[in-house]
Write an enzyme that holds these catalytic residues in place. Structure first.
Site, PDB file in Angstrom:
ATOM      1  N   ASP A  13      55.397 -22.504  93.287  1.00 25.37           N
ATOM      2  CA  ASP A  13      56.531 -22.792  92.409  1.00 25.37           C
ATOM      3  C   ASP A  13      56.560 -24.105  91.835  1.00 25.37           C
ATOM      4  OD1 ASP A  13      57.747 -20.211  92.844  1.00 25.37           O
ATOM      5  OD2 ASP A  13      58.716 -20.711  94.570  1.00 25.37           O
ATOM      6  N   LYS A  16      53.289 -23.992  87.811  1.00 20.90           N
ATOM      7  CA  LYS A  16      51.907 -23.566  87.234  1.00 20.90           C
ATOM      8  C   LYS A  16      52.218 -22.633  86.106  1.00 20.90           C
ATOM      9  CE  LYS A  16      51.373 -21.281  91.224  1.00 20.90           C
ATOM     10  NZ  LYS A  16      52.479 -21.771  91.830  1.00 20.90           N
ATOM     11  N   GLY A  40      55.824 -15.739  90.913  1.00 15.88           N
ATOM     12  CA  GLY A  40      56.705 -15.605  89.955  1.00 15.88           C
ATOM     13  C   GLY A  40      56.522 -16.854  89.144  1.00 15.88           C
ATOM     14  N   HIS A  41      56.098 -16.419  87.843  1.00 13.86           N
ATOM     15  CA  HIS A  41      56.017 -17.820  86.695  1.00 13.86           C
ATOM     16  C   HIS A  41      56.927 -17.666  85.580  1.00 13.86           C
ATOM     17  CE1 HIS A  41      51.759 -17.166  88.878  1.00 13.86           C
ATOM     18  NE2 HIS A  41      52.494 -17.853  89.572  1.00 13.86           N
ATOM     19  N   THR A  42      57.444 -18.789  85.488  1.00 19.61           N
ATOM     20  CA  THR A  42      58.615 -18.757  84.521  1.00 19.61           C
ATOM     21  C   THR A  42      58.194 -19.439  83.235  1.00 19.61           C
ATOM     22  OG1 THR A  42      60.320 -18.569  86.001  1.00 19.61           O
ATOM     23  CG2 THR A  42      61.179 -19.446  83.819  1.00 19.61           C
ATOM     24  N   THR A 130      57.793 -11.849 100.340  1.00 21.34           N
ATOM     25  CA  THR A 130      58.549 -11.642  99.334  1.00 21.34           C
ATOM     26  C   THR A 130      58.694 -10.099  99.548  1.00 21.34           C
ATOM     27  OG1 THR A 130      56.435 -11.060  98.153  1.00 21.34           O
ATOM     28  CG2 THR A 130      57.467 -13.314  97.831  1.00 21.34           C
ATOM     29  N   GLN A 224      50.584 -19.178  94.005  1.00 24.19           N
ATOM     30  CA  GLN A 224      51.361 -19.761  95.251  1.00 24.19           C
ATOM     31  C   GLN A 224      50.768 -21.229  95.218  1.00 24.19           C
ATOM     32  OE1 GLN A 224      49.642 -16.228  95.757  1.00 24.19           O
ATOM     33  NE2 GLN A 224      51.451 -15.715  95.380  1.00 24.19           N
ATOM     34  N   THR A 299      61.939 -17.060  91.628  1.00 24.16           N
ATOM     35  CA  THR A 299      61.735 -16.118  90.254  1.00 24.16           C
ATOM     36  C   THR A 299      61.638 -14.531  90.915  1.00 24.16           C
ATOM     37  OG1 THR A 299      60.381 -17.656  89.558  1.00 24.16           O
ATOM     38  CG2 THR A 299      60.454 -15.784  88.212  1.00 24.16           C
ATOM     39  N   GLY A 302      64.786 -14.262  94.238  1.00 24.77           N
ATOM     40  CA  GLY A 302      66.228 -14.980  94.006  1.00 24.77           C
ATOM     41  C   GLY A 302      66.802 -15.868  95.017  1.00 24.77           C
ATOM     42  N   ARG A 303      65.842 -15.918  95.991  1.00 23.09           N
ATOM     43  CA  ARG A 303      66.126 -16.685  97.291  1.00 23.09           C
ATOM     44  C   ARG A 303      66.332 -18.030  97.019  1.00 23.09           C
ATOM     45  NH1 ARG A 303      61.479 -15.264 101.649  1.00 23.09           N
ATOM     46  NH2 ARG A 303      60.381 -15.112  99.836  1.00 23.09           N
ATOM     47  N   ARG A 305      65.380 -21.919  97.204  1.00 21.79           N
ATOM     48  CA  ARG A 305      64.214 -22.616  97.757  1.00 21.79           C
ATOM     49  C   ARG A 305      64.950 -23.869  98.507  1.00 21.79           C
ATOM     50  NH1 ARG A 305      61.697 -22.568  91.762  1.00 21.79           N
ATOM     51  NH2 ARG A 305      60.836 -20.472  91.770  1.00 21.79           N
ATOM     52  N   SER A 415      60.667 -31.093  81.409  1.00 23.11           N
ATOM     53  CA  SER A 415      61.556 -29.948  81.206  1.00 23.11           C
ATOM     54  C   SER A 415      60.785 -28.486  81.189  1.00 23.11           C
ATOM     55  CB  SER A 415      62.348 -29.886  79.833  1.00 23.11           C
ATOM     56  OG  SER A 415      61.775 -28.971  78.808  1.00 23.11           O
TER      57      SER A 415
HETATM   58  P1  GDP Z   1      55.169 -21.301  89.336  1.00 22.73           P
HETATM   59  O1  GDP Z   1      55.553 -20.446  90.342  1.00 22.73           O
HETATM   60  O2  GDP Z   1      54.212 -22.619  90.029  1.00 22.73           O
HETATM   61  O3  GDP Z   1      54.825 -20.904  87.978  1.00 22.73           O
HETATM   62  O4  GDP Z   1      56.609 -22.120  89.194  1.00 22.73           O
HETATM   63  P2  GDP Z   1      58.182 -21.106  88.997  1.00 22.73           P
HETATM   64  O5  GDP Z   1      58.098 -20.733  87.441  1.00 22.73           O
HETATM   65  O6  GDP Z   1      58.099 -20.279  89.784  1.00 22.73           O
HETATM   66  O7  GDP Z   1      59.132 -22.372  89.143  1.00 22.73           O
HETATM   67  C1  GDP Z   1      59.358 -23.519  88.448  1.00 22.73           C
HETATM   68  C2  GDP Z   1      60.591 -23.480  87.722  1.00 22.73           C
HETATM   69  O8  GDP Z   1      60.520 -24.946  87.209  1.00 22.73           O
HETATM   70  C3  GDP Z   1      60.609 -22.442  86.504  1.00 22.73           C
HETATM   71  O9  GDP Z   1      61.819 -22.194  86.385  1.00 22.73           O
HETATM   72  C4  GDP Z   1      60.296 -23.425  85.296  1.00 22.73           C
HETATM   73  O10 GDP Z   1      60.774 -22.902  84.137  1.00 22.73           O
HETATM   74  C5  GDP Z   1      60.791 -24.715  85.711  1.00 22.73           C
HETATM   75  N1  GDP Z   1      60.047 -26.017  84.962  1.00 22.73           N
HETATM   76  C6  GDP Z   1      58.738 -26.083  84.828  1.00 22.73           C
HETATM   77  N2  GDP Z   1      58.458 -27.345  84.610  1.00 22.73           N
HETATM   78  C7  GDP Z   1      59.451 -28.006  84.684  1.00 22.73           C
HETATM   79  C8  GDP Z   1      59.942 -29.340  84.476  1.00 22.73           C
HETATM   80  O11 GDP Z   1      59.106 -30.239  84.083  1.00 22.73           O
HETATM   81  N3  GDP Z   1      61.561 -29.668  84.370  1.00 22.73           N
HETATM   82  C9  GDP Z   1      62.353 -28.805  84.866  1.00 22.73           C
HETATM   83  N4  GDP Z   1      63.266 -29.267  84.890  1.00 22.73           N
HETATM   84  N5  GDP Z   1      61.989 -27.578  85.079  1.00 22.73           N
HETATM   85  C10 GDP Z   1      60.739 -27.273  85.095  1.00 22.73           C
HETATM   86  P1  IMO Z   2      54.122 -18.664  93.028  1.00 19.66           P
HETATM   87  O1  IMO Z   2      52.797 -18.130  92.522  1.00 19.66           O
HETATM   88  C1  IMO Z   2      56.433 -19.394  96.655  1.00 19.66           C
HETATM   89  C2  IMO Z   2      55.570 -17.077 100.143  1.00 19.66           C
HETATM   90  C3  IMO Z   2      56.786 -16.203 100.759  1.00 19.66           C
HETATM   91  C4  IMO Z   2      56.485 -16.269 102.060  1.00 19.66           C
HETATM   92  C5  IMO Z   2      54.972 -16.355 102.186  1.00 19.66           C
HETATM   93  C6  IMO Z   2      54.383 -15.032 102.253  1.00 19.66           C
HETATM   94  O2  IMO Z   2      55.303 -18.001  92.094  1.00 19.66           O
HETATM   95  O3  IMO Z   2      54.135 -20.079  93.283  1.00 19.66           O
HETATM   96  P2  IMO Z   2      54.078 -12.944 100.785  1.00 19.66           P
HETATM   97  O4  IMO Z   2      55.167 -11.951 100.217  1.00 19.66           O
HETATM   98  O5  IMO Z   2      52.999 -13.525 100.141  1.00 19.66           O
HETATM   99  O6  IMO Z   2      53.341 -12.231 101.961  1.00 19.66           O
HETATM  100  O7  IMO Z   2      54.855 -14.184 101.356  1.00 19.66           O
HETATM  101  O8  IMO Z   2      54.676 -16.979 100.896  1.00 19.66           O
HETATM  102  N1  IMO Z   2      55.212 -17.245  98.781  1.00 19.66           N
HETATM  103  C7  IMO Z   2      55.516 -17.935  97.742  1.00 19.66           C
HETATM  104  N2  IMO Z   2      56.585 -18.956  97.918  1.00 19.66           N
HETATM  105  N3  IMO Z   2      55.765 -19.097  95.392  1.00 19.66           N
HETATM  106  C8  IMO Z   2      54.829 -17.859  95.299  1.00 19.66           C
HETATM  107  O9  IMO Z   2      54.342 -17.848  94.190  1.00 19.66           O
HETATM  108  C9  IMO Z   2      54.766 -17.373  96.641  1.00 19.66           C
HETATM  109  N4  IMO Z   2      54.158 -16.154  96.942  1.00 19.66           N
HETATM  110  C10 IMO Z   2      54.315 -16.137  98.008  1.00 19.66           C
HETATM  111  O10 IMO Z   2      57.993 -16.835 100.178  1.00 19.66           O
HETATM  112  O11 IMO Z   2      56.829 -17.484 102.533  1.00 19.66           O
HETATM  113 MG    MG Z   3      56.727 -19.083  91.223  1.00 16.89          MG
END
Ligand code: GDP
Ligand code: IMO
Ligand code: MG
Length: 431
Positions: A13, A16, A40-42, A130, A224, A299, A302-303, A305, A415
């Site tokens: 998270d 990426k 989960g990638h937003t 997850t 991850q 993402t 919904g837990r 972080r 952002s």
């Molecule tokens: P990923 O799993 O590494 O792709 O990251 P996630 O998408 O799960 O979580 C990152 C969250 O931060 C998402 O809701 C993004 O929209 C948000 N985000 C990414 N870059 C930034 C940033 O520079 N600032 C803020 N405020 N939010 C960001």
């Molecule tokens: P992104 O790509 C954050 C965590 C789970 C749990 C552990 C094992 O969005 O960064 P799993 O379901 O993979 O067997 O769970 O890994 N986990 C993540 N935490 N971001 C992720 O992916 C994750 N994918 C798995 O919360 O602790």
């Molecule tokens: Mg993520």
């Protein structure tokens, strides 16, 4: 030709998805090489929000082809759902822009049942997965009883393989009173989805080989983060795949010398979702503020972080393990308004100092972080697109991080919006 790998350097998270989407403007092919729909990638593009789990983040770009590599585990039901959701948002998806490796392994409904049952059995020691069946699916892969995408070729053989997996897991499920019947309609549903999936399949290595020969730019998108890696992470509180940069080649079919740049994605603070050691976790008001300002909710599940300060020991280790060339520092704007910002610069366990994360979970749980304090900045860095516009204190924070992690920061995100990004060095134009 450039082959750029993107990996998370913390516990996932890190942002990426946003960075991969932003960089994929320059990529002809974007490849996922491990994990599954636990990711989960937003992405936020001109205010439109896209949430991706299995599809590579390049999918929303018109001229970018995406590939789900052999190292990914695929839940066929989820894959179709994600494709349909994107189509509903007017993102065209067809075999022209989505390729699926024929040797990727399938996540079956039984894997999710086993995942949940294991967590229940573990009680207070649960991993906090997850619940997507990731672990059991990778276990079956290594156990040489897994079902792959290419098994959709032969229905009888496909049915036999699924029966074998159900028989295997039912021995344990039966023992704990959770036995599951293999339902004929589930097999038929899967088979029908399989027919759709087959229209997208090719050997992953062959696709990559062709793109390489054509001199294209390829972006390898890790899911991850390094500390969720099954070998290098905070075992057993990890996911069941390798998440480090070396996996990019294994999970797609290309050798390590073909790679030109590894970009680490690093949050300006630290978060973790699920159980496990987290030396800089802050459960005080500051941690709550980081969570609120950073909207730190998963993402996928919904837990909420868990949140804490930047841990330079952790990120320095990730830089070494993945041989990271440059860092994209994300969510710097979340630190707006903090009078004082803490950075972890060392660990102490039973009065002994450590400058790395020890491997044992027992020791990791005893870590006392050693902090350095830095002055925060006034005003906001949200939306800043030029390094010159950052307050001096923010520039100092970035400089200090670079020094501590022994790696340069080449990109800063301010952002969630695609365009709110400061670029200092282009990974595709390196060397
Ligand atoms: P990923 O799993 O590494 O792709 O990251 P996630 O998408 O799960 O979580 C990152 C969250 O931060 C998402 O809701 C993004 O929209 C948000 N985000 C990414 N870059 C930034 C940033 O520079 N600032 C803020 N405020 N939010 C960001
Ligand atoms: P992104 O790509 C954050 C965590 C789970 C749990 C552990 C094992 O969005 O960064 P799993 O379901 O993979 O067997 O769970 O890994 N986990 C993540 N935490 N971001 C992720 O992916 C994750 N994918 C798995 O919360 O602790
Ligand atoms: Mg993520």
């Amino acid at each position: 030709m450039s082959n750029v790998i993107v990996v998370g350097t913390q516990w996932g998270d890190e942002g990426k998805g946003k960075i991969v989407d932003w960089l994929s403007d320059q990529a002809d092919l974007v490849v996922r090489f491990q994990g599954g729909h636990n990711a989960g990638h937003t992405l936020v593009i001109d205010g439109n929000v896209f949430k991706l789990s299995l599809l590579p983040s390049g999918i929303v770009r018109k001229d970018t082809v995406v590939l789900i590599g052999n190292g990914v585990v695929i839940d066929p039901f989820h894959l179709l759902k994600e494709i349909d959701e994107l189509k509903d948002k007017n993102i065209p998806i067809s075999p022209a822009n989505l390729i699926i490796s024929d040797s990727a392994f399938l996540i079956l409904p039984i894997h999710q049942i086993v995942d949940a049952a294991r967590e229940k059995q573990n009680g207070s020691k649960k991993i906090g997965t997850t619940g997507r069946g990731i672990g059991p699916a990778y276990e079956d892969k290594i156990g040489r009883r897994g079902v792959r995408v290419c098994d959709f070729f032969d229905k009888k053989e496909f049915e036999n393989k699924i029966q074998n997996i159900y028989d295997f897991h039912n021995i344990w499920l039966d023992a704990i009173g959770e036995k599951k019947e293999l339902k004929k309609n589930m097999i038929n549903d899967l088979w029908n989805i399989g027919k759709v999936i087959m229209s997208y399949t090719k050997p992953s290595w062959l696709v990559i080989n062709d793109y390489n020969k054509a001199g294209s730019n390829i972006l390898f998108e890790g899911a991850q983060g390094v500390f969720l890696d099954v070998d290098h992470g905070t075992y057993p509180y990890v996911t069941s795949s390798n998440t480090v940069a070396s996996q990019a080649g294994i999970g797609s079919g290309i050798g390590p010398t073909a790679m030109s740049y590894t970009l680490g994605i690093t949050k300006a603070y630290t978060t973790r979702v699920g159980s496990g050691p987290f030396p800089t976790e802050d459960i005080s008001n500051s941690g709550v503020m980081l969570g609120e300002r950073g909207h730190e909710f998963g993402t996928v599940t919904g837990r909420q972080r868990r949140c804490g300060w930047f841990d330079s020991i952790l990120v320095k280790q990730a830089v070494a393990i993945s041989n990271i060339d440059g860092i994209a520092l994300t969510k710097l704007d979340v630190l707006d308004g903090f009078k004082e910002i803490k950075i972890c610069v060392g660990y102490e366990i039973n009065s002994i100092k450590y400058n790395y994360l020890p491997s044992s979970s027992n020791q990791q749980n005893k870590i006392q972080p050693i902090y350095e304090k830095m002055k925060g900045w006034k005003g906001s860095v949200a939306g800043v697109k030029d390094m010159a516009d950052l307050p001096i204190e923010a520039k100092r924070y970035v400089k200090r991080i670079e020094k501590l992690i022994e790696c340069k920061v080449i990109l800063i995100s301010t952002s969630p919006e695609r365009s709110d990004t400061i670029l200092l060095e282009n990974p595709f134009q390196y060397k």
